[in-house]
Design a protein around this motif. Structure first.
Motif, PDB file in Angstrom:
ATOM      1  N   GLU A 257      11.119  15.294  41.031  1.00 26.04           N
ATOM      2  CA  GLU A 257      11.115  15.775  42.436  1.00 26.04           C
ATOM      3  C   GLU A 257       9.891  16.175  42.619  1.00 26.04           C
ATOM      4  OE1 GLU A 257      13.665  14.940  44.528  1.00 26.04           O
ATOM      5  OE2 GLU A 257      12.315  15.570  46.151  1.00 26.04           O
ATOM      6  N   PRO A 258       9.235  15.606  43.605  1.00 25.87           N
ATOM      7  CA  PRO A 258       9.407  14.431  44.126  1.00 25.87           C
ATOM      8  C   PRO A 258       9.423  13.019  43.336  1.00 25.87           C
ATOM      9  CG  PRO A 258       7.272  15.131  45.020  1.00 25.87           C
ATOM     10  CD  PRO A 258       7.977  16.313  44.108  1.00 25.87           C
ATOM     11  N   SER A 259       9.603  11.908  43.619  1.00 26.30           N
ATOM     12  CA  SER A 259       9.477  10.798  42.640  1.00 26.30           C
ATOM     13  C   SER A 259       8.794   9.582  43.232  1.00 26.30           C
ATOM     14  CB  SER A 259      10.892  10.241  42.416  1.00 26.30           C
ATOM     15  OG  SER A 259      11.738  11.156  41.625  1.00 26.30           O
ATOM     16  N   LEU A 260       8.343   8.993  42.544  1.00 25.04           N
ATOM     17  CA  LEU A 260       7.565   7.625  43.207  1.00 25.04           C
ATOM     18  C   LEU A 260       7.586   6.431  42.074  1.00 25.04           C
ATOM     19  CD1 LEU A 260       4.619   7.080  41.372  1.00 25.04           C
ATOM     20  CD2 LEU A 260       4.050   9.171  42.335  1.00 25.04           C
ATOM     21  N   GLU A 261       7.376   5.394  42.778  1.00 24.37           N
ATOM     22  CA  GLU A 261       7.354   4.082  41.984  1.00 24.37           C
ATOM     23  C   GLU A 261       5.905   3.362  42.361  1.00 24.37           C
ATOM     24  OE1 GLU A 261      11.664   2.250  41.034  1.00 24.37           O
ATOM     25  OE2 GLU A 261      11.017   2.206  43.023  1.00 24.37           O
ATOM     26  N   MET A 262       5.329   2.848  41.482  1.00 27.13           N
ATOM     27  CA  MET A 262       3.973   2.242  41.647  1.00 27.13           C
ATOM     28  C   MET A 262       3.951   0.623  41.474  1.00 27.13           C
ATOM     29  SD  MET A 262       0.527   3.328  39.831  1.00 27.13           S
ATOM     30  CE  MET A 262      -0.882   2.415  40.076  1.00 27.13           C
ATOM     31  N   ASP A 263       3.616  -0.186  42.284  1.00 26.07           N
ATOM     32  CA  ASP A 263       3.417  -1.486  42.398  1.00 26.07           C
ATOM     33  C   ASP A 263       2.095  -1.967  42.083  1.00 26.07           C
ATOM     34  OD1 ASP A 263       6.202  -1.146  42.659  1.00 26.07           O
ATOM     35  OD2 ASP A 263       5.715  -1.532  45.110  1.00 26.07           O
ATOM     36  N   ILE A 264       2.130  -3.159  41.403  1.00 24.19           N
ATOM     37  CA  ILE A 264       0.612  -3.881  41.265  1.00 24.19           C
ATOM     38  C   ILE A 264       0.950  -5.159  41.864  1.00 24.19           C
ATOM     39  CG2 ILE A 264      -0.888  -4.643  39.717  1.00 24.19           C
ATOM     40  CD1 ILE A 264      -0.590  -2.237  37.984  1.00 24.19           C
ATOM     41  N   TRP A 265      -0.218  -5.709  42.359  1.00 26.01           N
ATOM     42  CA  TRP A 265      -0.120  -7.089  43.141  1.00 26.01           C
ATOM     43  C   TRP A 265      -0.478  -8.117  42.123  1.00 26.01           C
ATOM     44  CZ3 TRP A 265       1.580  -8.934  47.545  1.00 26.01           C
ATOM     45  CH2 TRP A 265       1.214 -10.213  47.957  1.00 26.01           C
ATOM     46  N   TRP A 266       0.543  -9.216  42.239  1.00 29.65           N
ATOM     47  CA  TRP A 266       0.469 -10.116  41.308  1.00 29.65           C
ATOM     48  C   TRP A 266       0.041 -11.380  41.989  1.00 29.65           C
ATOM     49  CZ3 TRP A 266       2.903 -11.530  36.237  1.00 29.65           C
ATOM     50  CH2 TRP A 266       3.076 -12.812  35.951  1.00 29.65           C
ATOM     51  N   GLY A 267      -1.066 -11.676  41.971  1.00 24.80           N
ATOM     52  CA  GLY A 267      -1.692 -12.861  42.880  1.00 24.80           C
ATOM     53  C   GLY A 267      -1.284 -14.085  42.302  1.00 24.80           C
ATOM     54  N   SER A 268      -1.091 -15.104  42.902  1.00 28.94           N
ATOM     55  CA  SER A 268      -0.998 -16.511  42.690  1.00 28.94           C
ATOM     56  C   SER A 268      -1.587 -17.542  43.784  1.00 28.94           C
ATOM     57  CB  SER A 268       0.454 -16.883  42.344  1.00 28.94           C
ATOM     58  OG  SER A 268       1.226 -17.169  43.412  1.00 28.94           O
ATOM     59  N   LYS A 269      -1.614 -18.837  43.465  1.00 28.23           N
ATOM     60  CA  LYS A 269      -2.203 -19.444  44.279  1.00 28.23           C
ATOM     61  C   LYS A 269      -1.316 -19.773  45.713  1.00 28.23           C
ATOM     62  CE  LYS A 269      -4.308 -22.451  41.010  1.00 28.23           C
ATOM     63  NZ  LYS A 269      -3.339 -22.938  40.201  1.00 28.23           N
TER      64      LYS A 269
END
Ligand code: DAH
Length: 335
Positions: A257-269
């Motif tokens: 507390e507090p909490s978070l999530e992390m995303d990473i960009w997965w690029g494609s054509k």
């Protein structure tokens, strides 16, 4: 005339026989009817009587020597040419490369992750895969009715048929190792805890019944949320390069507390998508209390990352099941 037995013996031993033609020349010279040895044997009668017996013995020994050299070489050439004739491959080609193994892509990613955190001053710890309810859930502030305890997600292991209260679980995350670590070592603490986890989920391209996580924990008297963010961002840059796109979103976990999530960009054509790679947050005061640490004195951050997800991003793999198929055509791409 006395034959020079010693000279003849040396000659027979040294005669160069490196082809079937040489062998025939050898036979003609020493062993054939008109050859040196039979000729000499035939002329024993002309030697002085008292020398005949000795000369006979010497010549017979020479004959034996020549015959055994002949037999030996003959066999050598025959077996060699037999092998040559039977071979259907082109024996002048260079040998086929011997296949060498390589580390599994998950092992490679895991060791990269460990290296990055070790450089940031984290140590490495581990804990059991078969856990009890206390470490996997209770100490991590899961309320008794929390859905994660549901049969859908957790593999339960019955130790005692009479007494379900002794049930254990295949750990559903690596977070229980945080509890074990804090009980064993007083702060300051800074460690990662890599390992396998299990979930009773249906198997799809994105989820599998077992996978790997790397848990992280830092506890001290002045650990801040800023330090958590910086640690995660530095890790992402080290692992994926400094131009990698990431985003941090508020989230919820019972143990932070507090909490978070992390995303990473997965690029494609065709565009791309955000891929969630980890959860994190500041260690919940109830978690500190469960291991007898005073939340007024200590703060901490924690995170848990999905190793399969990170490896898929790292290598551009789009199906988690490939990691567990053991198909060499897949595995041999990661030398
Ligand atoms: N244990 C969580 C899971 O398996 C991941 C996680 C989230 C771990 C936040 C943490 C944390 O240490 O702080 O989904």
């Amino acid at each position: 005339m006395q034959p020079d037995i010693q000279a003849l013996e040396a000659e027979i031993k040294e005669f160069e026989i490196s082809s079937p033609e040489d062998l025939e020349a050898f036979r003609l010279k020493y062993l054939s009817r008109k050859g040196v040895i039979p000729e000499l044997l035939g002329s024993i009668g002309q030697a002085p009587k008292e020398k005949r017996a000795e000369l006979g013995q010497q010549l017979n020994a020479l004959k034996k020597l020549a015959q055994s050299r002949f037999d030996e070489k003959k066999q050598e050439f025959e077996s060699g040419s037999a092998r040559y004739a039977a071979a259907t491959d082109d024996i002048t080609l260079p040998p086929a490369p011997a296949p060498v193994g390589s580390l599994h892509p998950l092992t490679q990613a895991m060791s990269e992750i460990k290296t990055i955190f070790m450089r940031m001053g984290f140590t490495i710890a581990d804990g059991p895969e078969l856990e009890d309810d206390f470490h996997n859930f209770t100490a991590l502030n899961f309320p008794p009715e929390h859905p994660a305890r549901d049969m859908q997600d957790t593999f339960f292991v019955r130790k005692n048929e009479e007494d379900p209260s002794e049930d254990q679980v295949l750990r559903t995350h690596t977070s229980p190792v945080q509890i074990r670590l804090m009980k064993e070592h007083p702060p300051p603490l800074r460690a990662i805890m890599p390992g396998r986890v299990y979930r009773n989920e249906s198997i799809t391209a994105k989820s599998y019944c077992l996978f790997h996580q790397v848990e992280g924990l830092a506890v001290d008297t002045d650990i801040s949320f800023a330090e958590l963010k910086e640690t995660l961002i530095l890790f992402t840059r080290e692992m994926f390069g400094s131009d990698t796109a990431y985003r941090i979103r508020p989230s919820y976990f019972p143990f932070t507390e507090p909490s978070l999530e992390m995303d990473i960009w997965w690029g494609s054509k065709k565009g791309g998508q955000w891929l969630e790679v980890l959860g994190a947050g500041m260690v919940h005061p109830n978690v500190l209390k469960s291991v007898d640490l005073d939340p007024q004195e200590f703060t901490g951050f924690a995170f848990g990352m999905g190793v399969e997800r990170l490896t898929m991003l790292w290598y551009g793999i789009d199906d988690i099941r490939l990691f567990y198929d053991n198909d060499v055509r897949f595995l041999e791409q990661f030398h």
